[in-house]
Design a protein around this motif. Structure first.
Motif, PDB file in Angstrom:
ATOM      1  N   LYS A   2       1.405  -1.203   0.193  1.00  0.00           N
ATOM      2  CA  LYS A   2       0.143  -0.243  -0.444  1.00  0.00           C
ATOM      3  C   LYS A   2       0.844   0.988  -0.386  1.00  0.00           C
ATOM      4  CE  LYS A   2      -3.882  -2.027   2.557  1.00  0.00           C
ATOM      5  NZ  LYS A   2      -4.727  -1.396   3.698  1.00  0.00           N
ATOM      6  N   THR A   3       0.792   2.465  -0.551  1.00  0.00           N
ATOM      7  CA  THR A   3       1.015   3.396  -0.645  1.00  0.00           C
ATOM      8  C   THR A   3      -0.118   4.344  -0.423  1.00  0.00           C
ATOM      9  OG1 THR A   3       0.570   3.781  -3.277  1.00  0.00           O
ATOM     10  CG2 THR A   3       2.508   2.941  -2.468  1.00  0.00           C
ATOM     11  N   LEU A   4       0.939   6.208  -0.069  1.00  0.00           N
ATOM     12  CA  LEU A   4       0.139   7.014   0.884  1.00  0.00           C
ATOM     13  C   LEU A   4      -0.208   8.025  -1.184  1.00  0.00           C
ATOM     14  CD1 LEU A   4       1.139   7.698   3.959  1.00  0.00           C
ATOM     15  CD2 LEU A   4      -0.732   6.683   3.433  1.00  0.00           C
ATOM     16  N   GLU A  27       9.300   1.406  -6.408  1.00  0.00           N
ATOM     17  CA  GLU A  27      10.954   0.868  -5.719  1.00  0.00           C
ATOM     18  C   GLU A  27      11.114   2.429  -5.540  1.00  0.00           C
ATOM     19  OE1 GLU A  27      15.414   0.262  -6.009  1.00  0.00           O
ATOM     20  OE2 GLU A  27      14.036  -0.666  -7.790  1.00  0.00           O
ATOM     21  N   ALA A  28      10.661   3.558  -6.353  1.00  0.00           N
ATOM     22  CA  ALA A  28      11.169   4.714  -5.267  1.00  0.00           C
ATOM     23  C   ALA A  28       9.625   5.177  -4.642  1.00  0.00           C
ATOM     24  CB  ALA A  28      11.070   5.803  -6.269  1.00  0.00           C
ATOM     25  N   ILE A  29       8.311   4.821  -4.404  1.00  0.00           N
ATOM     26  CA  ILE A  29       7.501   5.335  -3.516  1.00  0.00           C
ATOM     27  C   ILE A  29       7.879   4.314  -2.487  1.00  0.00           C
ATOM     28  CG2 ILE A  29       5.530   4.973  -2.687  1.00  0.00           C
ATOM     29  CD1 ILE A  29       4.876   5.679  -5.866  1.00  0.00           C
ATOM     30  N   GLU A  30       7.949   3.041  -2.491  1.00  0.00           N
ATOM     31  CA  GLU A  30       8.416   2.032  -1.577  1.00  0.00           C
ATOM     32  C   GLU A  30       9.519   2.603  -0.445  1.00  0.00           C
ATOM     33  OE1 GLU A  30       8.777  -1.683  -3.352  1.00  0.00           O
ATOM     34  OE2 GLU A  30       6.327  -1.781  -3.391  1.00  0.00           O
ATOM     35  N   SER A  31      10.745   3.578  -0.462  1.00  0.00           N
ATOM     36  CA  SER A  31      11.658   3.475  -0.385  1.00  0.00           C
ATOM     37  C   SER A  31      11.469   4.311   0.573  1.00  0.00           C
ATOM     38  CB  SER A  31      13.225   3.929  -1.387  1.00  0.00           C
ATOM     39  OG  SER A  31      12.824   4.768  -1.935  1.00  0.00           O
ATOM     40  N   ALA A  32      10.695   5.727  -0.274  1.00  0.00           N
ATOM     41  CA  ALA A  32      10.384   6.918   0.174  1.00  0.00           C
ATOM     42  C   ALA A  32       9.422   6.499   1.607  1.00  0.00           C
ATOM     43  CB  ALA A  32       9.869   7.848  -0.712  1.00  0.00           C
ATOM     44  N   GLN A  33       8.752   6.178   1.193  1.00  0.00           N
ATOM     45  CA  GLN A  33       7.793   5.769   3.413  1.00  0.00           C
ATOM     46  C   GLN A  33       8.710   4.854   3.769  1.00  0.00           C
ATOM     47  OE1 GLN A  33       3.182   5.353   0.214  1.00  0.00           O
ATOM     48  NE2 GLN A  33       3.944   3.933   1.080  1.00  0.00           N
ATOM     49  N   TYR A  71       0.556  17.231   3.199  1.00  0.00           N
ATOM     50  CA  TYR A  71       1.527  16.899   3.972  1.00  0.00           C
ATOM     51  C   TYR A  71       2.824  16.324   3.456  1.00  0.00           C
ATOM     52  CZ  TYR A  71      -0.451  21.200   7.236  1.00  0.00           C
ATOM     53  OH  TYR A  71      -0.778  22.696   7.267  1.00  0.00           O
ATOM     54  N   ILE A  72       2.039  15.504   3.190  1.00  0.00           N
ATOM     55  CA  ILE A  72       2.887  14.337   3.220  1.00  0.00           C
ATOM     56  C   ILE A  72       2.869  14.013   2.030  1.00  0.00           C
ATOM     57  CG2 ILE A  72       2.833  11.375   3.489  1.00  0.00           C
ATOM     58  CD1 ILE A  72       1.721  11.100   5.999  1.00  0.00           C
ATOM     59  N   GLN A  73       1.954  14.137   0.674  1.00  0.00           N
ATOM     60  CA  GLN A  73       2.159  13.582  -0.258  1.00  0.00           C
ATOM     61  C   GLN A  73       3.413  14.556  -1.240  1.00  0.00           C
ATOM     62  OE1 GLN A  73      -1.508  13.127  -2.593  1.00  0.00           O
ATOM     63  NE2 GLN A  73      -2.113  11.707  -1.903  1.00  0.00           N
ATOM     64  N   PRO A  74       3.085  15.890  -0.283  1.00  0.00           N
ATOM     65  CA  PRO A  74       3.831  17.227  -1.261  1.00  0.00           C
ATOM     66  C   PRO A  74       5.497  16.753  -0.657  1.00  0.00           C
ATOM     67  CG  PRO A  74       2.096  18.263  -0.239  1.00  0.00           C
ATOM     68  CD  PRO A  74       1.895  16.473   0.136  1.00  0.00           C
ATOM     69  N   TYR A  75       5.638  16.085   0.365  1.00  0.00           N
ATOM     70  CA  TYR A  75       6.762  15.610   0.919  1.00  0.00           C
ATOM     71  C   TYR A  75       7.553  14.278  -0.264  1.00  0.00           C
ATOM     72  CZ  TYR A  75      10.034  12.615   3.020  1.00  0.00           C
ATOM     73  OH  TYR A  75      11.760  12.563   3.303  1.00  0.00           O
ATOM     74  N   LEU A  76       6.505  13.004  -0.130  1.00  0.00           N
ATOM     75  CA  LEU A  76       7.022  12.686  -1.155  1.00  0.00           C
ATOM     76  C   LEU A  76       7.521  12.609  -2.318  1.00  0.00           C
ATOM     77  CD1 LEU A  76       3.801   9.299   0.579  1.00  0.00           C
ATOM     78  CD2 LEU A  76       6.426   9.584   0.739  1.00  0.00           C
ATOM     79  N   LYS A  77       6.532  13.564  -3.032  1.00  0.00           N
ATOM     80  CA  LYS A  77       6.597  13.655  -4.577  1.00  0.00           C
ATOM     81  C   LYS A  77       7.944  13.893  -4.727  1.00  0.00           C
ATOM     82  CE  LYS A  77       1.503  15.219  -5.509  1.00  0.00           C
ATOM     83  NZ  LYS A  77       1.014  16.817  -5.504  1.00  0.00           N
ATOM     84  N   ARG A  78       9.124  15.094  -3.910  1.00  0.00           N
ATOM     85  CA  ARG A  78      10.325  15.500  -3.492  1.00  0.00           C
ATOM     86  C   ARG A  78      11.119  14.843  -3.680  1.00  0.00           C
ATOM     87  NH1 ARG A  78       6.006  18.931  -3.747  1.00  0.00           N
ATOM     88  NH2 ARG A  78       6.346  21.127  -4.394  1.00  0.00           N
ATOM     89  N   ARG A  79      10.346  13.971  -2.575  1.00  0.00           N
ATOM     90  CA  ARG A  79      11.815  12.927  -2.275  1.00  0.00           C
ATOM     91  C   ARG A  79      11.564  11.862  -3.269  1.00  0.00           C
ATOM     92  NH1 ARG A  79      15.930  12.077   0.319  1.00  0.00           N
ATOM     93  NH2 ARG A  79      14.704  13.625   1.636  1.00  0.00           N
TER      94      ARG A  79
END
Length: 160
Positions: A2-4, A27-33, A71-79
């Motif tokens: 699952k991803t945010l 892969e990038a989403i999973e590692s960012a989370q 808050y979380i999605q803007p962070y995740l987009k850059r990460r």
């Protein structure tokens, strides 16, 4: 997993182009989370949020939804974007590490790619600080969260 943030939202609302292969994004989403976001919000809050993700949408109340979307999605987009800079430009092949080159594009030098990556990491860190401040100021809404100081992973124990 699952991803945010989902791939469609990531491609549609960030600097990540539609043609980026989903295997890199997953892969990038999973590692960012799991590597970065969990360090910021803690395991309990991350799991609470992920439990709220279903095929029908997000099932938690508005305070959690607001946290994820604003808050979380803007962070995740850059990460996520920062973590893609090198893998999309450089590939491991039998011949070693090679530069990925496509027609009609100029491939950045390693120094240029690292500069882009640093810029995105700086933006991600700014969004992380904003996220931490929001959580600290609204900790009553998120009992799963242990307060942290901005720019650190130091836990602040409230009431001591």
């Amino acid at each position: 997993m699952k991803t945010l943030i989902n791939i469609a939202d990531l491609k549609g609302t960030s600097i990540i182009n539609e043609n980026v292969d989903e295997k890199y994004l997953i892969e990038a989403i999973e590692s960012a989370q799991s590597l970065y976001l969990e360090e910021i919000i803690g395991c309990k809050l991350l799991h609470k949020l992920l439990d709220g993700v279903t095929e029908d949408g997000f099932t938690l109340d508005d305070s959690y939804y607001n946290l994820v979307v604003n808050y979380i999605q803007p962070y995740l987009k850059r990460r996520i974007a920062a973590s893609l800079v090198l893998p999309l430009n450089y590939k491991f092949r039998n011949a070693g590490v090679v530069i990925n080159n496509a027609e009609n594009y100029t491939v950045p030098t390693l120094k240029e790619a690292m500069s882009v990556q640093q810029h995105l990491e700086d933006e991600a860190n700014a969004f992380a600080d904003k996220l931490i401040k929001y959580l600290n100021n609204n900790s009553n809404l998120f009992p799963e969260y242990c307060c942290r100081r901005p720019n650190t992973n130091t836990i602040i124990y409230l009431g001591l």
